[in-house]
Design a protein around this motif. Structure first.
Motif, PDB file in Angstrom:
ATOM      1  N   ARG A  65     111.387  78.676  31.079  1.00 63.88           N
ATOM      2  CA  ARG A  65     112.830  78.919  30.985  1.00 63.88           C
ATOM      3  C   ARG A  65     113.454  79.079  32.361  1.00 63.88           C
ATOM      4  N   LEU A  66     112.701  79.667  33.286  1.00 66.77           N
ATOM      5  CA  LEU A  66     113.213  79.924  34.630  1.00 66.77           C
ATOM      6  C   LEU A  66     112.964  78.773  35.592  1.00 66.77           C
ATOM      7  N   GLY A  67     112.260  77.726  35.161  1.00 72.05           N
ATOM      8  CA  GLY A  67     111.992  76.586  36.035  1.00 72.05           C
ATOM      9  C   GLY A  67     110.920  76.855  37.062  1.00 72.05           C
ATOM     10  N   LEU A  68     109.958  77.702  36.733  1.00 71.43           N
ATOM     11  CA  LEU A  68     108.864  78.039  37.644  1.00 71.43           C
ATOM     12  C   LEU A  68     107.560  77.441  37.133  1.00 71.43           C
ATOM     13  N   ALA A  69     106.714  77.001  38.065  1.00 74.47           N
ATOM     14  CA  ALA A  69     105.423  76.433  37.688  1.00 74.47           C
ATOM     15  C   ALA A  69     104.559  77.509  37.045  1.00 74.47           C
ATOM     16  N   SER A  70     103.805  77.136  36.032  1.00 68.58           N
ATOM     17  CA  SER A  70     102.981  78.100  35.309  1.00 68.58           C
ATOM     18  C   SER A  70     101.576  78.227  35.863  1.00 68.58           C
ATOM     19  N   SER A  71     101.204  77.350  36.825  1.00 68.70           N
ATOM     20  CA  SER A  71      99.808  77.289  37.254  1.00 68.70           C
ATOM     21  C   SER A  71      99.527  78.041  38.551  1.00 68.70           C
ATOM     22  N   VAL A  72     100.552  78.531  39.241  1.00 67.71           N
ATOM     23  CA  VAL A  72     100.348  79.188  40.533  1.00 67.71           C
ATOM     24  C   VAL A  72     101.070  80.524  40.544  1.00 67.71           C
ATOM     25  N   PRO A  73     100.648  81.453  41.408  1.00 69.50           N
ATOM     26  CA  PRO A  73     101.381  82.716  41.533  1.00 69.50           C
ATOM     27  C   PRO A  73     102.795  82.475  42.060  1.00 69.50           C
ATOM     28  N   ILE A  74     103.722  83.266  41.610  1.00 73.08           N
ATOM     29  CA  ILE A  74     105.095  83.129  42.088  1.00 73.08           C
ATOM     30  C   ILE A  74     105.406  84.201  43.123  1.00 73.08           C
ATOM     31  N   ALA A  77     126.015  79.643  38.392  1.00 71.56           N
ATOM     32  CA  ALA A  77     126.310  78.613  37.393  1.00 71.56           C
ATOM     33  C   ALA A  77     125.236  77.542  37.356  1.00 71.56           C
ATOM     34  N   ARG A  78     124.604  77.266  38.499  1.00 76.91           N
ATOM     35  CA  ARG A  78     123.600  76.192  38.565  1.00 76.91           C
ATOM     36  C   ARG A  78     122.163  76.702  38.588  1.00 76.91           C
ATOM     37  N   HIS A  79     121.982  77.937  39.069  1.00 81.96           N
ATOM     38  CA  HIS A  79     120.612  78.407  39.315  1.00 81.96           C
ATOM     39  C   HIS A  79     120.307  79.759  38.693  1.00 81.96           C
ATOM     40  N   GLY A  80     121.207  80.320  37.895  1.00 82.92           N
ATOM     41  CA  GLY A  80     121.008  81.693  37.481  1.00 82.92           C
ATOM     42  C   GLY A  80     121.176  81.968  36.003  1.00 82.92           C
ATOM     43  N   ILE A  81     120.624  83.095  35.601  1.00 82.60           N
ATOM     44  CA  ILE A  81     120.891  83.710  34.301  1.00 82.60           C
ATOM     45  C   ILE A  81     121.535  85.058  34.596  1.00 82.60           C
ATOM     46  N   LEU A  82     122.783  85.195  34.197  1.00 85.54           N
ATOM     47  CA  LEU A  82     123.550  86.397  34.484  1.00 85.54           C
ATOM     48  C   LEU A  82     123.585  87.292  33.258  1.00 85.54           C
ATOM     49  N   PHE A  83     123.261  88.568  33.454  1.00 89.90           N
ATOM     50  CA  PHE A  83     123.331  89.568  32.388  1.00 89.90           C
ATOM     51  C   PHE A  83     124.676  90.284  32.534  1.00 89.90           C
ATOM     52  N   SER A  95     110.410  78.226  48.160  1.00 95.10           N
ATOM     53  CA  SER A  95     111.394  78.627  47.154  1.00 95.10           C
ATOM     54  C   SER A  95     111.140  77.958  45.813  1.00 95.10           C
ATOM     55  N   ARG A  96     110.335  76.894  45.794  1.00 90.95           N
ATOM     56  CA  ARG A  96     110.062  76.202  44.537  1.00 90.95           C
ATOM     57  C   ARG A  96     109.446  77.151  43.513  1.00 90.95           C
ATOM     58  N   ASN A  97     108.648  78.093  43.985  1.00 88.69           N
ATOM     59  CA  ASN A  97     108.010  79.060  43.086  1.00 88.69           C
ATOM     60  C   ASN A  97     108.418  80.486  43.446  1.00 88.69           C
ATOM     61  N   THR A  98     109.696  80.668  43.703  1.00 89.37           N
ATOM     62  CA  THR A  98     110.200  81.986  44.062  1.00 89.37           C
ATOM     63  C   THR A  98     111.244  82.437  43.046  1.00 89.37           C
ATOM     64  N   THR A 143     116.622  81.125  40.320  1.00 91.81           N
ATOM     65  CA  THR A 143     115.541  80.277  40.818  1.00 91.81           C
ATOM     66  C   THR A 143     116.129  78.945  41.271  1.00 91.81           C
ATOM     67  N   ARG A 144     115.422  78.273  42.145  1.00 89.37           N
ATOM     68  CA  ARG A 144     115.930  76.999  42.664  1.00 89.37           C
ATOM     69  C   ARG A 144     116.057  75.953  41.575  1.00 89.37           C
ATOM     70  N   ASP A 145     115.063  75.898  40.684  1.00 88.82           N
ATOM     71  CA  ASP A 145     115.016  74.857  39.661  1.00 88.82           C
ATOM     72  C   ASP A 145     115.223  75.445  38.271  1.00 88.82           C
ATOM     73  N   MET A 146     116.163  76.362  38.148  1.00 85.76           N
ATOM     74  CA  MET A 146     116.430  77.021  36.873  1.00 85.76           C
ATOM     75  C   MET A 146     116.616  75.984  35.763  1.00 85.76           C
ATOM     76  N   ALA A 147     115.810  76.115  34.715  1.00 87.45           N
ATOM     77  CA  ALA A 147     115.864  75.137  33.625  1.00 87.45           C
ATOM     78  C   ALA A 147     117.022  75.398  32.684  1.00 87.45           C
ATOM     79  N   GLU A 148     117.333  76.666  32.439  1.00 87.82           N
ATOM     80  CA  GLU A 148     118.377  77.007  31.473  1.00 87.82           C
ATOM     81  C   GLU A 148     119.331  78.044  32.062  1.00 87.82           C
ATOM     82  N   PRO A 149     120.193  77.659  33.007  1.00 88.80           N
ATOM     83  CA  PRO A 149     121.164  78.624  33.527  1.00 88.80           C
ATOM     84  C   PRO A 149     122.134  79.037  32.429  1.00 88.80           C
ATOM     85  N   GLY A 150     122.651  80.239  32.553  1.00 83.47           N
ATOM     86  CA  GLY A 150     123.581  80.709  31.533  1.00 83.47           C
ATOM     87  C   GLY A 150     123.852  82.194  31.661  1.00 83.47           C
ATOM     88  N   GLU A 151     124.393  82.763  30.615  1.00 82.92           N
ATOM     89  CA  GLU A 151     124.749  84.174  30.597  1.00 82.92           C
ATOM     90  C   GLU A 151     124.220  84.829  29.326  1.00 82.92           C
TER      91      GLU A 151
END
Length: 689
Positions: free
Chosen positions: A294-303, A336-342, A528-531, A567-575
């Motif tokens: 959901r956050l656009g982070l790789a699942s195979s490496v530590p973040i 708007a492009r890279h975040g999930i805002l609460f 930043s790809r995995n940050t 995240t840099r590659d946020m898959a689902e930005p939104g609120e």
């Protein structure tokens, strides 16, 4: 002159009195005149407090302004009675005791006022006793802080209150009344002071155990020092029959494990552990993988993780439909492009040293000692498990960066004892030739954040993942308009009659520029790809905006902060609209990183179906709490509650539907505040680190 009889007693100098003046006449001229002037000096300082908080008379009255004036008079009369008692013992002692008493009372009130003008909070006794060094932060701007006509007028009244009796003391000695009558007058004066103090309590207008806006700062300090303002443990002990700390821990277990407001009072605890808050956090591999997707982070490496605290940043300015685009255009674009805002995130960090309270609440997922000394200051070796420690145990480099001194408020001590290995503070940045400042608090945000990216890039190049806690500073009070934070002309024009708020917006505008540059630099780095970046306001402020707000909105204004995951590659930005709390940040970060281990957390996470943890805050006797479907605020007598489901935001709703208060629920949240504070003070949250 020859032929004129000579008087046996020379006339009094200056014609001030005549021989044989009675004690009542003397008191009418002094010290009651000094008492009136001292009381006026207090009232002027209290008026400045209202101006600083930008309260209208209606709001000030609801917060206890009339009772505050009575309290100020009671303090002045106590100083008077002490002087009279001293005079009964020895006439020469009366004037010095009055001078000392009046000076202590007024300088204390002045220090509290200056502290509020700088730090935005009340000068609590524990700050004076435990962390007096931070008072030095006010000294370099004392002239600016005192530059108010009310403070100047108060100083004049105080000087006159002391000078008048000094001048009159130069008169010839008068006939002295006996010590018995002097003692009687002193006792009567003290009785009047006691009556002024006790009457509001008898009428049920105030609770003597709790300090409020109405109290004179000297009384607040006495209550703080003697712990008289702490809530009773009786309800906790009756409910369990165990020790106070064990009962307090179980209250917080109920708070942590409850799924909704209804279960807060009814959940039966099965745990019989000595440390019921000490549990193992172990996110499932599937939950971590789904969250990373959901956050656009790789699942195979530590973040990598960055927790970015924004100084005195409120949700109101970011979310407001007109103010937000004008003040935070760059941050809003990033989100708007890279975040999930609460959108409905709460903090419980408004009292003294709120920034370090926010760090503790967020990183340790535990409510700070809301009504007492901050954990960082009073318990740097606290037995609590924080994110820093958990990540270090998983091989992470743990980094802490601040634009100010690392030693302030025991931060470096607490951090080093709870898992932080690398510190970058003011000394580091000055050593790098970075000297630009905005305001009086530390390195300016733009160069500070640019250097932070450079430091983290070097850390990532070592081949280890990192966990970093970063704190900005340029939006720290006192606020001033700065060229780097120029506001758009329409907003500048609209806020012209609210100069302090305009200055606050100017600092936020500069913060926005700095954040835009920070994310641009960060996203250009390969690491930043995995940050994962968690961006949040550390605490709010009660500073009123230029737009009219309801009483409920004014309370929400101070407690609400922005919280966002970037995240840099946020898959689902939104609120996300459901209410959450700062204590929910740590479990979410740990789940995204997939790290497991023992914790003492009471937060639930940010992505719960009904939101995160209920928010709770208490200041004196006033308690505020928000659950998944209701919000309760202090009223004239007790609390009043309003329906507030996730799709209704009390910060922006012009009106809410009132619902019945549940007194048991209110008392439960009072117990939560008491329990968290007692466990911090007793160092009884968990076993040795």
């Amino acid at each position: 002159m020859i032929g004129r009889p000579q008087s046996a007693t020379p006339p009094p100098a200056g014609g001030f009195t005549c021989p044989g003046v009675s004690l009542a006449g003397r008191l009418a001229r002094w010290p009651f005149s000094g008492t009136v002037l001292l009381h006026l000096a207090f009232l002027l300082l209290r008026l400045q407090g209202l101006l600083d908080a930008e309260l209208d008379l209606s709001s000030a009255s609801s917060l206890g302004l009339p009772l505050g004036a009575v309290d100020d008079l009671a303090v002045a009369l106590v100083a008077l009675s002490l002087a009279l008692f001293a005079g009964a013992l020895h006439p020469a002692a009366e004037l010095p005791v009055w001078t000392v008493g009046a000076t202590i009372a007024w300088t204390s009130a002045l220090a509290d006022r200056l502290y509020f003008r700088f730090f935005g909070g009340r000068l609590e006794w524990w700050v004076v006793a435990l962390d007096w060094r931070q008072l030095g932060e006010v000294s370099d701007s004392i002239v600016d802080l005192a530059a108010a006509w009310t403070i100047g007028a108060s100083a004049v009244c105080f000087v006159l209150s002391v000078a008048a009796p000094v001048l009159r003391s130069r008169e010839p000695a008068r006939a002295r009344n006996g010590p018995g009558r002097r003692t009687a007058v002193a006792a009567a004066t003290l009785a009047v002071a006691a009556l002024l103090y006790q009457t509001p309590i008898t009428l049920g207008l105030v609770d003597p155990r709790r300090v409020t806006f109405r109290d004179h700062i000297l009384k607040v300090w006495i209550l703080n020092a003697t712990r008289q303002n702490r809530l009773s443990q009786d309800s906790l002990l009756r409910s369990s029959g165990r020790s106070a700390t064990d009962a307090a821990a179980r209250v917080l277990v109920r708070y942590r494990d409850s799924a909704d407001a209804g279960s807060l009072r009814t959940r039966v605890l099965a745990s019989e552990s000595r440390w019921p808050l000490h549990t193992r956090f172990a996110p499932s591999a599937q939950a971590t993988a789904e969250l990373r997707e959901r956050l656009g982070l790789a699942s195979s490496v530590p973040i990598n993780v960055i927790v970015l605290f924004l100084e005195t940043a409120r949700a109101f300015e970011l979310l407001h439909p007109e103010i937000g685009p004008a003040v935070f255009p760059e941050l809003r674009s990033v989100l708007a492009r890279h975040g999930i805002l609460f959108r409905q995130a709460y903090a419980s960090s408004l009292t003294s040293v709120p920034s370090v309270r926010a760090h503790f609440t967020t990183l340790c997922s535990f409510l700070d000692n809301i009504t007492g000394p901050a954990a960082y200051v009073v318990r740097p070796g606290l037995n609590v498990r924080c994110l820093q420690r958990l990540f270090r145990e998983h091989g992470y480099a743990t980094v802490w960066a601040t634009a100010y001194h690392a030693s302030a408020f025991n931060e470096s001590v607490f951090e080093s004892l709870h898992g932080t290995d690398r510190f970058y503070d003011l000394r580091h940045f000055l050593g790098r030739g970075i000297t630009e400042r905005i305001g009086k608090w530390g390195i300016a945000d733009a160069p500070f954040l640019a250097e932070v990216v450079r430091v983290l890039a070097g850390t990532a190049a070592e081949g280890r993942p990192f966990f970093a806690s970063v704190s900005t500073s340029s939006s720290h009070s006192p606020f001033t308009v700065i060229p780097e934070g120029e506001l758009p002309e329409p907003l500048a024009r609209a806020t012209r009659r609210a100069p302090r708020y305009q200055a606050y917006l100017s600092r936020l505008r500069y913060l926005d520029h700095s954040l835009g540059a920070f994310f641009a630099r960060l996203f250009s780095e390969s690491f930043s790809r995995n940050t994962l970046v968690v961006l949040l306001g550390d605490h709010g402020t009660a500073l009123a905006p230029h737009v009219r707000l309801t009483p409920i909105q004014r309370i929400e204004l101070a407690l609400r902060v922005p919280v966002a995951i970037v995240t840099r590659d946020m898959a689902e930005p939104g609120e996300i609209a459901a209410p959450v709390h700062q204590i929910d940040v740590a479990p979410t970060i740990a789940e995204a990183a997939g790290v497991a281990g023992p914790v003492t957390w009471i937060g639930r996470g940010l992505f719960g179906a009904r939101g995160g943890s209920p928010s709770v805050y208490q200041n004196g006797g006033a308690i505020v709490y928000r659950t998944a479907d209701r919000a309760c605020y202090p009223g004239a007598r007790g609390n009043r509650c309003w329906g507030a489901p996730a799709d209704v935001d009390p910060l922006f709703a012009p009106s809410l539907d009132e619902v019945a208060e549940d007194p048991q629920e209110t008392e439960f949240f009072r117990d939560v505040v008491t329990a968290s504070g007692d466990l911090v003070m007793a160092n009884a949250i968990g076993p040795d680190r």
